[in-house]
Design a protein around this motif. Structure first.
Motif, PDB file in Angstrom:
ATOM      1  N   LYS A   1      -6.390   1.409   6.242  1.00 47.82           N
ATOM      2  CA  LYS A   1      -5.184   1.299   5.440  1.00 47.82           C
ATOM      3  C   LYS A   1      -5.458   1.706   3.990  1.00 47.82           C
ATOM      4  CE  LYS A   1      -2.117  -0.531   8.346  1.00 47.82           C
ATOM      5  NZ  LYS A   1      -0.766   0.037   8.582  1.00 47.82           N
ATOM      6  N   ASN A   2      -4.445   2.223   3.319  1.00 49.84           N
ATOM      7  CA  ASN A   2      -4.545   2.536   1.906  1.00 49.84           C
ATOM      8  C   ASN A   2      -4.311   1.280   1.072  1.00 49.84           C
ATOM      9  OD1 ASN A   2      -4.941   5.332   2.397  1.00 49.84           O
ATOM     10  ND2 ASN A   2      -2.737   5.600   2.676  1.00 49.84           N
ATOM     11  N   ALA A   3      -4.633   1.360  -0.200  1.00 50.34           N
ATOM     12  CA  ALA A   3      -4.479   0.225  -1.105  1.00 50.34           C
ATOM     13  C   ALA A   3      -3.557   0.595  -2.256  1.00 50.34           C
ATOM     14  CB  ALA A   3      -5.833  -0.213  -1.649  1.00 50.34           C
TER      15      ALA A   3
ATOM     16  N   ILE B   1       0.174   1.498   3.320  1.00 51.97           N
ATOM     17  CA  ILE B   1      -0.512   0.584   2.399  1.00 51.97           C
ATOM     18  C   ILE B   1      -0.679  -0.792   3.042  1.00 51.97           C
ATOM     19  CG2 ILE B   1      -0.276  -0.663   0.199  1.00 51.97           C
ATOM     20  CD1 ILE B   1       1.131   1.890  -0.882  1.00 51.97           C
ATOM     21  N   GLY B   2      -1.923  -1.228   3.110  1.00 49.82           N
ATOM     22  CA  GLY B   2      -2.214  -2.536   3.703  1.00 49.82           C
ATOM     23  C   GLY B   2      -2.881  -3.499   2.739  1.00 49.82           C
ATOM     24  N   TYR B   3      -3.190  -3.008   1.524  1.00 53.44           N
ATOM     25  CA  TYR B   3      -3.830  -3.852   0.502  1.00 53.44           C
ATOM     26  C   TYR B   3      -3.024  -3.784  -0.792  1.00 53.44           C
ATOM     27  CZ  TYR B   3      -7.929  -3.329   3.572  1.00 53.44           C
ATOM     28  OH  TYR B   3      -8.787  -3.306   4.641  1.00 53.44           O
ATOM     29  N   PHE B   4      -2.871  -4.913  -1.436  1.00 54.45           N
ATOM     30  CA  PHE B   4      -2.105  -4.997  -2.676  1.00 54.45           C
ATOM     31  C   PHE B   4      -2.955  -5.725  -3.709  1.00 54.45           C
ATOM     32  CE2 PHE B   4       0.845  -7.195  -5.530  1.00 54.45           C
ATOM     33  CZ  PHE B   4       1.811  -6.240  -5.806  1.00 54.45           C
TER      34      PHE B   4
ATOM     35  N   CYS C   1      -3.265  -9.383   0.077  1.00 54.22           N
ATOM     36  CA  CYS C   1      -2.823  -9.426  -1.310  1.00 54.22           C
ATOM     37  C   CYS C   1      -3.812 -10.216  -2.167  1.00 54.22           C
ATOM     38  CB  CYS C   1      -1.439 -10.057  -1.385  1.00 54.22           C
ATOM     39  SG  CYS C   1      -0.770 -10.078  -3.042  1.00 54.22           S
ATOM     40  N   ILE C   2      -4.324  -9.569  -3.194  1.00 52.57           N
ATOM     41  CA  ILE C   2      -5.268 -10.210  -4.120  1.00 52.57           C
ATOM     42  C   ILE C   2      -4.728 -10.065  -5.541  1.00 52.57           C
ATOM     43  CG2 ILE C   2      -7.648 -10.333  -4.936  1.00 52.57           C
ATOM     44  CD1 ILE C   2      -7.495 -10.767  -1.938  1.00 52.57           C
TER      45      ILE C   2
END
Length: 421
Positions: A3-5, A104-107, A135-136
């Protein structure tokens, strides 16, 4: 396929927020099997809502590395707070639409208290709207008012700037006090928490050193008590050096200076409190005075950044990615102080639910009994945070900062979205 971030910067920028971006981007490259591309939001979360994404893979490794010593927000920041799901479901549906379109799988959201509230809300997309996302939240604020973390990246450098500036200005005023200026007032940031104002107190290593007076948001301003202190200092030391926090309040609990407008987060827009304080002194004593507002200078001063601050800013960005690839979500990396003498710290984590919209103010034991200075305990806390120098490279006598290309990611959605303030 990994996944993209999505990474974005939010709120007032700092001298070291780009060092955090550097930590995120360089660390993400170490996990090609977990993270695809890292897209940055142009102007924060607004970039996600408007599908205005930046492809950070178009930047050279040298340019990304140069972010570590470049101030301000390289991708643009914003003051924009996501409303609750029940208030504006369309914002969340739009986020999911954009995230799906760009896989997008990372935030990763880099900001202060309001920004961590946004991070927390986004972390709940899986439960509320069926789009799970890692999510971080990443801490950043010159105000140093996020809970749980020992300090906030961005604060150490503004603290160093303020302490250095008030020391140098105090030397100047002292040298001219016999025949010229006797009172100098320096206004610093700090709406509700007086951490930045307190940092100026580090310059006063002996009784006669400026600043002689610090006006904190946490201590109600008493004009009579204040004027008595000014009179005492001028008579004893020949001059009086003062730091006032923009959030100083009167006996009615109102800001001494308000501009009458509000920002996008709903905060009252504060005007200049320094000239108000200066006029109080002038009306009582008639002393010649000068005042200054540090304003953006204090948070943009990368040329005099704290080495501790730069290292911690990079570390929280690095940790954010490591947390994400380890499967953690809805958390924020925090700085844990292990020891003050010698200063030792490590990275820990906090739940976003415990961070969002919580404000950490100066503890009373950090403020002197008369309310105008800092205590030894406060000095012990602050001193390590301004320690060390981390100068940027210079060219033609000026800092040689990087400007990224910020190449836009091609849009994939036919629909547009209007952001309402």
């Amino acid at each position: 396929m990994p996944k993209n971030a999505f990474y974005a910067q939010s709120g007032g920028v700092t001298a070291v927020i780009n060092a955090t971006a550097c930590g995120v981007l360089e660390t993400a490259k170490q996990y090609p099997d977990k993270i695809g591309k890292v897209y940055a939001g142009r102007n924060g979360i607004i970039g996600a809502l408007t599908e205005d994404l930046i492809d950070t893979s178009q930047e050279s490794a040298e340019a990304i590395a140069a972010l570590r010593y470049t101030p301000s927000g390289a991708f643009g920041s914003c003051r924009f707070k996501l409303k609750g799901l029940e208030q504006n479901k369309a914002e969340y549906e739009r986020l999911i639409e954009v995230f799906k379109a760009h896989d997008i799988g990372y935030f990763f959201y880099n900001g202060g208290g309001d920004s961590q509230d946004t991070s927390y809300k986004v972390s709940q997309l899986g439960d509320t709207l069926g789009y799970p996302i890692t999510c971080i939240g990443i801490p950043k604020t010159v105000d140093n008012d996020l809970p749980i973390t020992d300090t906030c990246p961005g604060f150490g450098s503004v603290a160093k700037y303020v302490a250095v500036s008030i020391r140098e200005a105090s030397f100047d005023v002292l040298s001219m006090a016999k025949t010229s200026t006797k009172v100098f007032i320096m206004e610093v940031m700090g709406r509700h928490a007086g951490w930045i104002a307190a940092a100026g107190g580090l310059a006063a290593e002996k009784e006669s050193d400026g600043p002689h007076i610090i006006i904190f948001p946490e201590v109600i301003f008493d004009p009579e008590k204040f004027l008595a202190k000014v009179d005492f200092c001028v008579k004893k030391y020949g001059y009086c050096s003062i730091i006032v926090s923009e959030g100083a309040k009167n006996q009615d609990g109102k800001f001494i200076s308000e501009a009458g407008t509000r920002d996008a987060f709903g905060h009252v827009q504060l005007g200049g409190v320094a000239p108000v304080i200066a006029n109080i002194v002038k009306d009582k004593f008639g002393y010649k005075y000068h005042w200054a507002v540090a304003d953006y200078l204090q948070r943009a001063a990368r040329h005099i950044a704290s080495k501790t601050d730069v290292e911690q800013a990079y570390a929280v960005g690095k940790a954010a990615v490591e947390f994400a690839v380890a499967g953690k979500t809805a958390v924020m990396p925090v700085i844990v102080r292990k020891s003050s003498q010698p200063y030792q710290w490590e990275i820990g984590s906090a739940n976003l639910a415990d961070v969002a919209n919580v404000e950490k103010k100066m503890p009373r034991e950090f403020i002197s009994e008369d309310g105008f200075g800092i205590t030894p305990a406060c000095r012990e806390y602050l001193q390590p945070l301004i320690a060390g120098e981390d100068y940027p490279p210079y060219k033609n006598g000026l800092p040689d900062y990087v400007e990224l290309k910020n190449v836009a990611v091609p849009k994939k959605l036919a629909t547009t979205f209007e952001v309402k303030k």
